[in-house]
Design an enzyme around this catalytic site. Structure first.
Site, PDB file in Angstrom:
ATOM      1  N   ARG A  13       0.840  -1.204   0.000  1.00  0.00           N
ATOM      2  CA  ARG A  13       0.000   0.000   0.000  1.00  0.00           C
ATOM      3  C   ARG A  13       0.872   1.250   0.000  1.00  0.00           C
ATOM      4  O   ARG A  13       0.559   2.246  -0.638  1.00  0.00           O
ATOM      5  CB  ARG A  13      -0.971   0.021   1.188  1.00  0.00           C
ATOM      6  CG  ARG A  13      -1.715   1.353   1.321  1.00  0.00           C
ATOM      7  CD  ARG A  13      -2.980   1.309   2.190  1.00  0.00           C
ATOM      8  NE  ARG A  13      -2.869   0.444   3.339  1.00  0.00           N
ATOM      9  CZ  ARG A  13      -2.123   0.709   4.432  1.00  0.00           C
ATOM     10  NH1 ARG A  13      -1.440   1.836   4.508  1.00  0.00           N
ATOM     11  NH2 ARG A  13      -2.070  -0.142   5.421  1.00  0.00           N
ATOM     12  N   TYR A  67     -17.367  16.005 -15.956  1.00  0.00           N
ATOM     13  CA  TYR A  67     -17.770  14.602 -15.923  1.00  0.00           C
ATOM     14  C   TYR A  67     -18.790  14.400 -14.793  1.00  0.00           C
ATOM     15  O   TYR A  67     -18.573  14.870 -13.673  1.00  0.00           O
ATOM     16  CB  TYR A  67     -16.512  13.757 -15.691  1.00  0.00           C
ATOM     17  CG  TYR A  67     -16.766  12.299 -15.508  1.00  0.00           C
ATOM     18  CD1 TYR A  67     -17.148  11.504 -16.582  1.00  0.00           C
ATOM     19  CD2 TYR A  67     -16.625  11.696 -14.261  1.00  0.00           C
ATOM     20  CE1 TYR A  67     -17.385  10.146 -16.412  1.00  0.00           C
ATOM     21  CE2 TYR A  67     -16.848  10.349 -14.082  1.00  0.00           C
ATOM     22  CZ  TYR A  67     -17.232   9.577 -15.168  1.00  0.00           C
ATOM     23  OH  TYR A  67     -17.465   8.242 -14.993  1.00  0.00           O
ATOM     24  N   ASP A 124      -8.621  18.223 -15.401  1.00  0.00           N
ATOM     25  CA  ASP A 124      -8.898  16.834 -15.771  1.00  0.00           C
ATOM     26  C   ASP A 124      -8.515  16.690 -17.240  1.00  0.00           C
ATOM     27  O   ASP A 124      -9.174  17.226 -18.124  1.00  0.00           O
ATOM     28  CB  ASP A 124     -10.381  16.522 -15.523  1.00  0.00           C
ATOM     29  CG  ASP A 124     -10.734  15.063 -15.800  1.00  0.00           C
ATOM     30  OD1 ASP A 124     -10.033  14.422 -16.611  1.00  0.00           O
ATOM     31  OD2 ASP A 124     -11.712  14.575 -15.225  1.00  0.00           O
ATOM     32  N   LYS A 137      -9.273   5.432 -19.550  1.00  0.00           N
ATOM     33  CA  LYS A 137      -9.664   5.892 -20.879  1.00  0.00           C
ATOM     34  C   LYS A 137      -8.463   5.821 -21.837  1.00  0.00           C
ATOM     35  O   LYS A 137      -7.935   4.748 -22.052  1.00  0.00           O
ATOM     36  CB  LYS A 137     -10.278   7.296 -20.765  1.00  0.00           C
ATOM     37  CG  LYS A 137     -11.263   7.446 -19.590  1.00  0.00           C
ATOM     38  CD  LYS A 137     -12.535   6.627 -19.735  1.00  0.00           C
ATOM     39  CE  LYS A 137     -13.401   6.592 -18.478  1.00  0.00           C
ATOM     40  NZ  LYS A 137     -13.750   7.862 -17.874  1.00  0.00           N
TER      41      LYS A 137
HETATM   42  C1  LIG Z   1     -14.191   8.363 -16.622  1.00  0.00           C
HETATM   43  C2  LIG Z   1     -13.837   9.735 -16.207  1.00  0.00           C
HETATM   44  C3  LIG Z   1     -13.569  10.045 -14.867  1.00  0.00           C
HETATM   45  C4  LIG Z   1     -13.698   9.030 -13.755  1.00  0.00           C
HETATM   46  O1  LIG Z   1     -12.792   7.988 -13.882  1.00  0.00           O
HETATM   47  P1  LIG Z   1     -13.050   6.468 -13.423  1.00  0.00           P
HETATM   48  O2  LIG Z   1     -11.821   5.767 -13.821  1.00  0.00           O
HETATM   49  O3  LIG Z   1     -14.295   6.000 -14.124  1.00  0.00           O
HETATM   50  O4  LIG Z   1     -13.263   6.508 -11.926  1.00  0.00           O
HETATM   51  C5  LIG Z   1     -13.184  11.340 -14.569  1.00  0.00           C
HETATM   52  N1  LIG Z   1     -13.101  12.292 -15.528  1.00  0.00           N
HETATM   53  C6  LIG Z   1     -13.386  12.033 -16.816  1.00  0.00           C
HETATM   54  C7  LIG Z   1     -13.284  13.126 -17.822  1.00  0.00           C
HETATM   55  C8  LIG Z   1     -13.761  10.754 -17.210  1.00  0.00           C
HETATM   56  O5  LIG Z   1     -14.057  10.514 -18.478  1.00  0.00           O
END
Ligand SMILES: *Cc1c(COP(=O)(O)O)cnc(C)c1O
Length: 392
Positions: free
Chosen positions: A57, A110, A183, A208
């Site tokens: 961890r 998001y 982000d 992603k």
């Molecule tokens: C999918 C996504 C998130 C969240 O991520 P997870 O891996 O699903 O927890 C945050 N910001 C954006 C722009 C996303 O597309």
């Protein structure tokens, strides 16, 4: 490359993507560093740690290799890998907010990010305000000097692909004493470098484009400032939402092809956006690579290409939008984005169901496409046949 090591400091993006944090295994010569699927590490006498490793961890060599790679790609001094994008966001918020803190976010972030602050953090005394991030005066009015702790930017935004000016927003946020967070999930570090534009923190859902193969859920934070890195590192260890070794390893494997993948996502995306813009069933295409997009000039300045995310509005209304989303054959109907395979979604009932009834609500005529790296002719043909079927 020998173990006296090539200098990656001045290397290009794809060279770093393949080599940063990825030296060959010194004991066997294995070109690919192994997965350290181990929760704990033997000590040479009490406190005698080998390479600093104690318990996974706090640190694991596979997670370290991913973190070093992510820092090198975003131009940060430190990166932290988590079990999901939202776990990364939550760890960041734990590091910088206290009861009474205010946070200003874009009005189309998001849905899960909005839900995290609106439903998880506000009961702990945090105040959420949303602002139109493409309107700099509106952001100036929303941030309160000395009170707003965080200015949260997402560009391109999801799903309406709005482009906001990272450098200008960083100045506005800093003038008010706020931490500026970007982000960068939709662009990936290959297309956009928020730290170089003045942001303090980059957030990723590595699920992603960074992972890129729809086989792993993960998240990351990248920072330049060492004091902030220390705070985040403590929360990563102290709250424990770390990524597991296999997930970290899969993410590293995905990153090696990030540049070539995103080149193809971007060229396929532009071709599809152009075809959709010319199609009579579509009344609006949201894609920053089109000259008709209000953020096109800014995107051309701030990004190196426009990526593979497109949203469209169906002229015939919500029923046609639903039919379109359910009529493609190559584009699979699924949440998520950024993988090699093309996906289609109906945000108002899928990814953005959690923001229905809020000001973040997505129009019910909108369908979102995550354009993959298949042959563009096949993608174009699939979208054409689905639009024909959705019209009837
Ligand atoms: C999918 C996504 C998130 C969240 O991520 P997870 O891996 O699903 O927890 C945050 N910001 C954006 C722009 C996303 O597309």
């Amino acid at each position: 490359m020998s173990d006296t090591s090539y200098d990656l400091g001045s290397a290009g993006f794809s060279t770093r993507a393949i080599h940063a944090g990825q030296p060959f295994d010194p004991s066997t010569g294995a070109v690919v560093p192994p997965i350290y699927q181990s929760s704990t590490f033997v000590q040479d006498g009490i406190g005698g740690f080998r390479g600093g490793y104690e318990y996974a961890r706090s640190a694991n060599p596979t997670r370290d290799s991913l973190q070093e790679l992510l820092a090198a790609l975003e131009g940060g001094t430190a990166a932290f890998s988590f079990a999901s994008g939202l776990a990364a966001e939550d760890a960041l918020l734990r590091s910088v907010l206290t009861p009474g803190s205010r946070i200003v976010m874009g009005n189309d972030v998001y849905g899960g990010t909005h839900r995290l602050v609106n439903r998880v953090w506000t009961p702990w005394g945090v105040t959420l305000e949303t602002a139109e991030m493409t309107d700099l005066d509106a952001v100036r009015a929303a941030v309160r000097p000395g009170e707003t702790a965080v200015l949260w930017v997402e560009t391109p935004s999801n799903p309406l692909m709005k482009i906001s000016d990272i450098a200008a927003l960083a100045e506005i946020g800093h003038a008010a004493g706020a931490l500026v967070v970007v982000d960068n999930t939709f662009a990936s570090p290959y297309l956009q470098q928020p730290l170089a534009l003045g942001a303090d923190v980059v957030v990723h859902s590595t699920t992603k484009y960074i992972g890129g193969h729809s086989d792993v859920v993960g998240g990351a934070l990248v920072v330049a400032d060492e004091a902030l890195a220390e705070k985040i590192g403590f929360i990563q260890f102290g709250a424990g939402a770390v990524s597991a070794p296999m997930e970290a390893w899969l993410t590293v494997r995905g990153i090696k092809t990030l540049g070539v993948r995103v080149d193809r996502h971007s060229s396929n995306g532009l071709a599809l956006a152009q075809a959709l813009e010319a199609h009579p069933a579509i009344d609006r295409v949201y894609y920053p690579g089109l000259e008709s997009h209000p953020g096109h000039a800014l995107a051309a300045r701030q990004m190196t290409a426009f990526g593979g995310m497109i949203s469209v509005s169906l002229a015939a209304g919500p029923a046609a939008a639903r039919r379109f989303a359910e009529s493609t054959e190559l584009f699979q109907l699924a949440e998520s984005l950024g993988g090699v395979e093309s996906l289609i979604g109906y945000p108002t009932e899928m990814t953005h169901a959690s923001v229905r009834g809020t000001e973040l609500e997505v129009p019910d005529t909108v369908v979102r496409l995550s354009v993959g790296i298949e042959d563009v002719a096949d993608l174009l043909a699939d979208v054409e046949q689905a639009l024909d079927r959705s019209a009837s």
